[in-house]
Scaffold this motif. Structure first.
Motif, PDB file in Angstrom:
ATOM      1  N   HIS A 184     -44.385   9.613   9.188  1.00 15.77           N
ATOM      2  CA  HIS A 184     -44.703   9.139   7.839  1.00 15.77           C
ATOM      3  C   HIS A 184     -43.944   7.849   7.527  1.00 15.77           C
ATOM      4  CE1 HIS A 184     -45.882   9.438   3.615  1.00 15.77           C
ATOM      5  NE2 HIS A 184     -44.625   9.152   3.305  1.00 15.77           N
ATOM      6  N   VAL A 185     -42.688   7.772   7.916  1.00 18.83           N
ATOM      7  CA  VAL A 185     -41.898   6.567   7.653  1.00 18.83           C
ATOM      8  C   VAL A 185     -42.509   5.375   8.386  1.00 18.83           C
ATOM      9  CG1 VAL A 185     -39.662   5.463   8.019  1.00 18.83           C
ATOM     10  CG2 VAL A 185     -39.761   7.804   7.164  1.00 18.83           C
ATOM     11  N   MET A 186     -42.857   5.544   9.649  1.00 15.49           N
ATOM     12  CA  MET A 186     -43.428   4.435  10.413  1.00 15.49           C
ATOM     13  C   MET A 186     -44.779   4.008   9.841  1.00 15.49           C
ATOM     14  SD  MET A 186     -41.120   3.794  12.629  1.00 15.49           S
ATOM     15  CE  MET A 186     -42.022   2.671  13.686  1.00 15.49           C
ATOM     16  N   GLU A 187     -45.542   4.961   9.369  1.00 15.81           N
ATOM     17  CA  GLU A 187     -46.882   4.652   8.867  1.00 15.81           C
ATOM     18  C   GLU A 187     -46.832   3.945   7.519  1.00 15.81           C
ATOM     19  OE1 GLU A 187     -50.990   7.021   7.554  1.00 15.81           O
ATOM     20  OE2 GLU A 187     -49.306   8.099   8.448  1.00 15.81           O
ATOM     21  N   THR A 188     -45.931   4.344   6.654  1.00 19.44           N
ATOM     22  CA  THR A 188     -45.933   3.831   5.278  1.00 19.44           C
ATOM     23  C   THR A 188     -44.963   2.684   5.042  1.00 19.44           C
ATOM     24  OG1 THR A 188     -44.307   5.511   4.610  1.00 19.44           O
ATOM     25  CG2 THR A 188     -46.640   6.064   4.380  1.00 19.44           C
ATOM     26  N   CYS A 189     -43.944   2.536   5.877  1.00 25.67           N
ATOM     27  CA  CYS A 189     -42.874   1.564   5.583  1.00 25.67           C
ATOM     28  C   CYS A 189     -42.874   0.343   6.489  1.00 25.67           C
ATOM     29  CB  CYS A 189     -41.507   2.253   5.672  1.00 25.67           C
ATOM     30  SG  CYS A 189     -41.325   3.640   4.537  1.00 25.67           S
ATOM     31  N   ALA A 190     -43.576   0.383   7.606  1.00 26.11           N
ATOM     32  CA  ALA A 190     -43.531  -0.741   8.536  1.00 26.11           C
ATOM     33  C   ALA A 190     -44.046  -2.015   7.869  1.00 26.11           C
ATOM     34  CB  ALA A 190     -44.352  -0.422   9.787  1.00 26.11           C
ATOM     35  N   LYS A 191     -43.232  -3.083   7.939  1.00 23.43           N
ATOM     36  CA  LYS A 191     -43.571  -4.424   7.440  1.00 23.43           C
ATOM     37  C   LYS A 191     -43.807  -4.449   5.928  1.00 23.43           C
ATOM     38  CE  LYS A 191     -45.465  -6.098  11.804  1.00 23.43           C
ATOM     39  NZ  LYS A 191     -44.235  -6.829  12.109  1.00 23.43           N
ATOM     40  N   ARG A 192     -43.334  -3.456   5.204  1.00 25.34           N
ATOM     41  CA  ARG A 192     -43.395  -3.468   3.735  1.00 25.34           C
ATOM     42  C   ARG A 192     -41.984  -3.713   3.221  1.00 25.34           C
ATOM     43  NH1 ARG A 192     -46.900   1.531   1.506  1.00 25.34           N
ATOM     44  NH2 ARG A 192     -46.467   0.369  -0.427  1.00 25.34           N
ATOM     45  N   TRP A 193     -41.688  -4.994   3.007  1.00 21.87           N
ATOM     46  CA  TRP A 193     -40.325  -5.412   2.675  1.00 21.87           C
ATOM     47  C   TRP A 193     -40.174  -5.842   1.223  1.00 21.87           C
ATOM     48  CZ3 TRP A 193     -41.459  -9.200   7.113  1.00 21.87           C
ATOM     49  CH2 TRP A 193     -41.521  -8.502   8.321  1.00 21.87           C
ATOM     50  N   HIS A 194     -41.276  -5.986   0.511  1.00 24.43           N
ATOM     51  CA  HIS A 194     -41.213  -6.549  -0.832  1.00 24.43           C
ATOM     52  C   HIS A 194     -41.158  -5.464  -1.901  1.00 24.43           C
ATOM     53  CE1 HIS A 194     -43.389 -10.221   1.111  1.00 24.43           C
ATOM     54  NE2 HIS A 194     -42.112 -10.162   1.429  1.00 24.43           N
ATOM     55  N   GLU A 195     -40.984  -4.221  -1.518  1.00 20.70           N
ATOM     56  CA  GLU A 195     -40.827  -3.119  -2.465  1.00 20.70           C
ATOM     57  C   GLU A 195     -39.897  -2.081  -1.853  1.00 20.70           C
ATOM     58  OE1 GLU A 195     -44.305  -0.592  -2.951  1.00 20.70           O
ATOM     59  OE2 GLU A 195     -45.306  -1.727  -1.348  1.00 20.70           O
ATOM     60  N   SER A 196     -39.161  -1.401  -2.721  1.00 19.05           N
ATOM     61  CA  SER A 196     -38.217  -0.384  -2.249  1.00 19.05           C
ATOM     62  C   SER A 196     -38.993   0.851  -1.818  1.00 19.05           C
ATOM     63  CB  SER A 196     -37.226  -0.028  -3.355  1.00 19.05           C
ATOM     64  OG  SER A 196     -36.355   0.993  -2.930  1.00 19.05           O
ATOM     65  N   MET A 197     -38.740   1.326  -0.605  1.00 17.95           N
ATOM     66  CA  MET A 197     -39.468   2.470  -0.059  1.00 17.95           C
ATOM     67  C   MET A 197     -38.659   3.763  -0.111  1.00 17.95           C
ATOM     68  SD  MET A 197     -42.243   0.998   0.613  1.00 17.95           S
ATOM     69  CE  MET A 197     -43.033   2.463   1.255  1.00 17.95           C
ATOM     70  N   LEU A 198     -37.354   3.693  -0.312  1.00 16.07           N
ATOM     71  CA  LEU A 198     -36.520   4.888  -0.234  1.00 16.07           C
ATOM     72  C   LEU A 198     -36.860   5.870  -1.344  1.00 16.07           C
ATOM     73  CD1 LEU A 198     -34.445   5.692   1.815  1.00 16.07           C
ATOM     74  CD2 LEU A 198     -32.664   4.791   0.348  1.00 16.07           C
ATOM     75  N   THR A 199     -37.097   5.367  -2.548  1.00 20.64           N
ATOM     76  CA  THR A 199     -37.460   6.255  -3.656  1.00 20.64           C
ATOM     77  C   THR A 199     -38.804   6.927  -3.392  1.00 20.64           C
ATOM     78  OG1 THR A 199     -36.262   4.815  -5.193  1.00 20.64           O
ATOM     79  CG2 THR A 199     -37.839   6.366  -6.139  1.00 20.64           C
TER      80      THR A 199
END
Length: 757
Positions: free
Chosen positions: A230-245
């Motif tokens: 899930h982390v690799m699918e949703t967070c890869a190359k998404r740097w302009h928003e916080s993903m941890l929350t």
């Protein structure tokens, strides 16, 4: 005698055993009752075959309990337990047969439904053979241990893979319609009727068989892999928003409900379940942070490129690093990426400096003490120090001459300009003093966080190199100003005075004053006598060396120069003009029979076309001789007029003036002509100045080698230090000697230099 004693002991034991079994009944009545109780108990406990259609004999539970109580009083329950476990061992082949059948079906189909059916089937075997609770917990515990031991020994090696597939599929129906295979083939006796969690049946069966404890690490690995995917699918190359929350919200919605059965079974309230899940939930949150941290470390080079737009990704990484100890991995990963993608000859120096600047800002955000920055930036600093154009690139940024025209000097207008920061000793009396971080290196204090400009300048040991380059660049910029507006350069000088100090920028102030004085002098002379010439008058001793040339302007240009020099001498009797006719530009109109050609060209081109006013046809070699310049320079100037359609090549090297225009030639290239004019620099660069100065020192070197025959590089260096003004390092001398070797002036063997014979 011994035989009689042994016989007597056997007789006593037999009598005691008989009395215990007969229960003091008359005759053998008690022994017969014991035999009947043993028969009922063993027959009731005997493991039946689920595949046998013969109905099982019904027993009265009152009669069964009475039999077990009788055997207990006779102290025969341990023997009964051993007998039961032995019968179960003998019947184990029935379970093995079902395991092999279901596993064969699963391996053929490779779907989790056959594994679920196998689990439910094994649970049915377990409950069918299980003694009733009224018989006591000891017998039930012994049975459970023996059953699970036999069961695990019967599993084939592929069972772990199939069970993992089954657990992984359980994520797909959390808060979703229950698949048919997830329900047991018959009503579950341990659950009340009505709706329930879809995976309760499966987890309950696994708990009954002891699979949750035995395969705890496997179950956890399934959750780890689910989180990683899930982390690799949703967070890869998404740097302009916080993903941890978002990830933690997803964990609450999807992972926590799944965790209840395997990790909080038996909880009687929500608070009790929350307390039971606290430890494993912390482990899964740690793994999520580690997975996100690993992903961001792989992308860190690109995240730094996108700085400051990628600040949300850096915020996530900072929080993950505080939870996961990945600092060494960050250093190794980023240094490896820099070595592969940045520190190579194909990368532009300006791009390297931009990335270095972003790296400083990003790593200072991640690690304010600066340990990470020191470890990552050191290879970049060493590589930049080896590049010959690094100083010029940094200076270009300083004076705002880079792309965008702002540069580093103005990168934050809200903060005041600070002087270059130097290394300072620790003040241990400072109440805010903190010790060095535990992972700091021995030289860490030399890289304490400072502003970006100070860090870039500190790449070199001395700021004098920057001051020299600043003088050259400022001279070029001042000479390029045509409208008399020097405010931008004046502001740059003021900023640089704050950075480098008043003394270092005195020469620059003199250059700026020369430009304003030159404009004032020209206005005075033009008021006395109007002339088309507007020269820039500078002080020879305060400006960097300018490009020199031996040719003199011919014809009308020479007359204009002489007239201007005469007026200047009247205004400044104690000074004399030394013309540099090859610098600047000339706007002129060339009047021909059928047209007038207007052009703005360098003085050399104007001098060339002036010669065609006296003769229509010229050979390039004759022009070069007449003007005392190289043939290549003369040919380049002639081709400028060929491009403008003013001259035409009659024969090889022979050019004629076109009084009447001809059809435009396809070779005309005004863009190339404009680029050639822009490439011409009026001021010698620092490298060119050093090369010119080394030509002077070459005379010393040539004299040494002539008189002494051969010398080592260290000996040449020590003797050159006696020459006035020599300040080169031995590395710079080695580069110069190598250039002389390539030109055929010297030879070297075993570190000893000789003149070429």
């Amino acid at each position: 005698m011994a035989a009689n004693v042994l016989a007597k002991q056997v007789q006593n034991k037999w009598n005691n055993s008989f009395a215990r079994l007969n229960r003091a009944e008359p005759g053998i009545t008690g022994l017969l009752a014991f035999s009947e109780a043993w028969r009922i108990a063993t027959d009731f406990l005997y493991p039946r075959d689920l595949n046998d259609p013969t109905p099982r004999k019904e027993y009265s539970m009152q009669e069964v309990r009475a039999s077990f109580e009788f055997l207990s009083r006779a102290k025969m329950l341990p023997l009964l337990m051993e007998n039961f476990l032995e019968d179960m061992r003998k019947q184990q082949h029935l379970i093995e047969r079902d395991i092999n059948e279901y596993m064969a079906e699963w391996e053929a189909a490779d779907t989790p439904d056959f594994m679920a059916r196998l689990i439910y089937r094994l649970e049915k075997w377990y409950k069918e053979w299980s003694p009733i609770p009224e018989l006591g917990s000891i017998l039930l515990s012994a049975y459970t241990l023996a059953f699970q031991t036999h069961l695990y020994s019967s599993f084939p090696p592929s069972f772990s893979r199939g069970f993992k597939q089954l657990i992984a599929s359980s994520f797909s129906f959390v808060n979703a319609p229950c698949p048919p295979w997830a329900l047991p083939p018959e009503p579950h006796p341990s659950l009340p009727p009505g709706p329930a969690r879809q995976d309760v049946f499966l987890w309950s069966a696994c708990e009954s068989l002891g699979l949750l404890d035995r395969y705890e690490s496997l179950i956890a690995s399934v959750c780890y892999e689910y989180i990683e995917a899930h982390v690799m699918e949703t967070c890869a190359k998404r740097w302009h928003e916080s993903m941890l929350t978002c990830l933690r919200g997803w964990m609450t919605d999807r992972v926590v409900p799944w965790m209840v059965m395997p990790y909080a079974r038996g909880a009687r309230s929500a608070d009790e379940a929350r307390q039971m899940l606290q430890g494993v939930g912390s482990r899964f949150d740690y793994h999520m942070c580690k997975t996100l941290c690993d992903l961001r470390l792989q992308e860190l080079f690109d995240i730094i490129i996108e700085y400051p737009d990628s600040m949300p990704a850096l915020q996530d990484l900072k929080e993950c690093l505080s939870r996961v100890d990945q600092r060494n991995e960050l250093v190794k990963s980023l240094r490896r990426a820099n070595r592969k993608r940045l520190l190579h000859p194909g990368a532009d120096t300006n791009s390297i400096i931009d990335q270095y600047k972003n790296t400083m800002n990003a790593l200072r955000f991640l690690d304010p003490p600066g340990v990470l920055l020191y470890k990552v930036a050191d290879p970049i600093r060493r590589y930049l120090r080896e590049r010959p154009d690094t100083i010029r690139s940094i200076v270009t940024y300083l004076v705002g001459d880079g792309e965008g025209g702002e540069g580093l000097g103005n990168e934050n207008e809200n903060e005041p300009i600070q002087p270059l920061q130097q290394r300072q000793a620790d003040d241990y009396n400072d109440p805010n003093w903190e010790p060095e971080p535990i992972d700091a290196g021995p030289d860490f204090r030399t890289n304490k966080p400072t502003d970006v400009i100070s860090t870039l300048v500190s790449i070199y040991d001395s700021k004098d190199l920057f001051v020299k380059e600043l003088q050259v660049l400022l001279a070029q910029r001042l000479l390029a100003v045509t409208d008399g507006n020097y405010e931008k350069e004046r502001r740059n000088i003021e900023i640089l005075k704050v950075r480098f100090g008043e003394a270092a920028l005195q020469v620059c102030e003199v250059m700026l004053r020369d430009m304003t004085d030159s404009r004032r002098i020209d206005q005075h002379i033009q008021a006395q006598k109007q002339m088309p010439l507007h020269p820039t008058i500078v002080s020879r001793h305060f400006w960097p060396p300018l490009q020199t040339s031996m040719f003199n302007m011919p014809g009308q240009f020479k007359e204009i120069q002489e007239a201007y020099a005469k007026e200047f001498h009247l205004f400044k009797p104690d000074k004399k003009l030394h013309w540099l006719p090859h610098l600047g530009t000339i706007s002129l109109d060339i009047e021909l029979q059928d047209r007038t050609v207007s052009a703005e060209v360098p003085p050399l081109e104007a001098a060339i076309i002036e010669h065609f006013s006296t003769k229509d046809t010229w050979d390039v070699a004759d022009l070069a001789t007449e003007m005392k310049i190289e043939r290549a320079a003369a040919l380049k100037a002639v081709l400028t007029w060929v491009d403008l359609g003013v001259l035409k090549e009659e024969d090889t090297g022979l050019y004629k003036l076109l009084e009447v225009a001809e059809e435009a030639s396809s070779s005309s290239n005004p863009v190339a002509r404009q680029a050639a004019m822009e490439d011409t620099s009026s001021v010698l660069t620092v490298q060119q100045q050093e090369q010119e100065q080394m030509k002077v020192y070459w005379k010393f070197i040539e004299g040494m080698l002539t008189n002494l025959g051969s010398l080592s590089l260290a000996r040449i260096q020590s003797m050159l230090k006696l020459a006035p003004g020599y300040d080169r390092t031995i590395e710079q001398l080695a580069d110069f000697m190598e250039a002389a070797r390539r030109e055929g002036h010297v030879t070297v063997r075993d570190g000893v230099w000789r003149l070429q014979q």
